[in-house]
Design an enzyme around this catalytic site. Sequence first.
Site, PDB file in Angstrom:
ATOM      1  N   ALA A 123       3.164  -5.702   5.092  1.00  0.00           N
ATOM      2  CA  ALA A 123       3.839  -4.488   5.556  1.00  0.00           C
ATOM      3  C   ALA A 123       2.734  -3.470   5.790  1.00  0.00           C
ATOM      4  O   ALA A 123       1.795  -3.389   5.011  1.00  0.00           O
ATOM      5  CB  ALA A 123       4.801  -3.992   4.493  1.00  0.00           C
ATOM      6  N   SER A 169      -3.543  -4.665   1.694  1.00  0.00           N
ATOM      7  CA  SER A 169      -3.701  -6.099   1.384  1.00  0.00           C
ATOM      8  C   SER A 169      -4.422  -6.821   2.523  1.00  0.00           C
ATOM      9  O   SER A 169      -5.077  -6.192   3.354  1.00  0.00           O
ATOM     10  CB  SER A 169      -2.320  -6.737   1.171  1.00  0.00           C
ATOM     11  N   HIS A 190       7.789  -8.247  -4.859  1.00  0.00           N
ATOM     12  CA  HIS A 190       6.852  -9.365  -4.792  1.00  0.00           C
ATOM     13  C   HIS A 190       7.216 -10.423  -5.838  1.00  0.00           C
ATOM     14  O   HIS A 190       6.870 -10.279  -7.006  1.00  0.00           O
ATOM     15  CB  HIS A 190       5.424  -8.901  -5.068  1.00  0.00           C
TER      16      HIS A 190
HETATM   17  N1  HPA Z   1       0.260   2.984   4.235  1.00  0.00           N
HETATM   18  C1  HPA Z   1      -0.327   2.034   3.496  1.00  0.00           C
HETATM   19  N2  HPA Z   1       0.257   0.875   3.217  1.00  0.00           N
HETATM   20  C2  HPA Z   1       1.483   0.657   3.726  1.00  0.00           C
HETATM   21  C3  HPA Z   1       2.146   1.606   4.499  1.00  0.00           C
HETATM   22  C4  HPA Z   1       1.495   2.843   4.780  1.00  0.00           C
HETATM   23  O1  HPA Z   1       2.018   3.745   5.449  1.00  0.00           O
HETATM   24  N3  HPA Z   1       3.349   1.065   4.851  1.00  0.00           N
HETATM   25  C5  HPA Z   1       3.394  -0.171   4.304  1.00  0.00           C
HETATM   26  N4  HPA Z   1       2.269  -0.419   3.613  1.00  0.00           N
END
Ligand code: HPA
Length: 287
Positions: free
Chosen positions: A122, A224, A70
């Site tokens: 993500a 997030s 980040h």
């Molecule tokens: N869990 C929670 N947050 C995430 C994940 C996950 O599997 N992959 C990317 N961010």
Amino acid sequence: MTTQSQSQQFYTLDQFKQAADAIRSQTDHRPEIALVLGSGLSPLADEITDANIIPYQDIPHFPHSGAPGHAGRLVIGKLGDKTVLVMQGRTHFYEGYSPQHITFPIRVMSVLGIKTLILTNAAGGVNRQFQAGDLMLITDHLNFVGMAGFHPLRGPNLDEFGPRFPSMTEPYNPELIGLAGEVAGQNNLSLRQGVYAYLAGPSFETPAEIRMLAALGADAVGMSTVPEAIIANHSGIRVLGISSITNVAVAAFGSGLETTHEEVLATGKTIVPRLMLLLKGILEKLP
Ligand code: HPA
């Protein structure tokens, strides 16, 4: 000495204006579209031209992140024919910031005149149909952290931004979702849609937690986006949320599978070109 955990709990209109003034004084661009780039998605900001770059630490009251993957800076410039304000990196609740501090930048966007916000992240795939590498439009969310009392609108309401009890029946703008779908169709991009569950992290979920999320209607899980979406909605900013499914969440004990941050970042990288195509197409269609 100040630490992140001492971040002020509630902010005043003046503090949002101070941050907005600091940004305006460093750029001649006047964007109405903003983007927040999640884990591993920072390279998207490299495509911005005519850019003014402002490190978060140069903006009064702005939270700045130490999380790997980040970068912490605003990139303001041109993407295609649109002027955009891009947050290259965001802060998270798990880092010790309050929900109010995490969402400070969104209210600054409101003061700056941002009308449309595209949030990327993500996320782990909870829906069994999903595969690592998929893109998912967020149609709705489950705000577990908010339900536990850590809600970004807790505290005195600032009527200048929005009402005390805002509606949340359409947190992700249906028109923008439709537009993203059109762009995907025109570019032969496959796009999922689904419900994003927001958990605090930083540990990934246990298999039992993943089965619970699936039973409650979640398609993806992450750490997030939801606080930002709520604060944007509160002040009338239209939101589009896009999850990069970087891994399939592990739902069975003893499977031998494991979710790691490295996997999240590596898959995020492979998704960047498709996400870029999608974002550029969406920007083209925006007024
Ligand atoms: N869990 C929670 N947050 C995430 C994940 C996950 O599997 N992959 C990317 N961010």
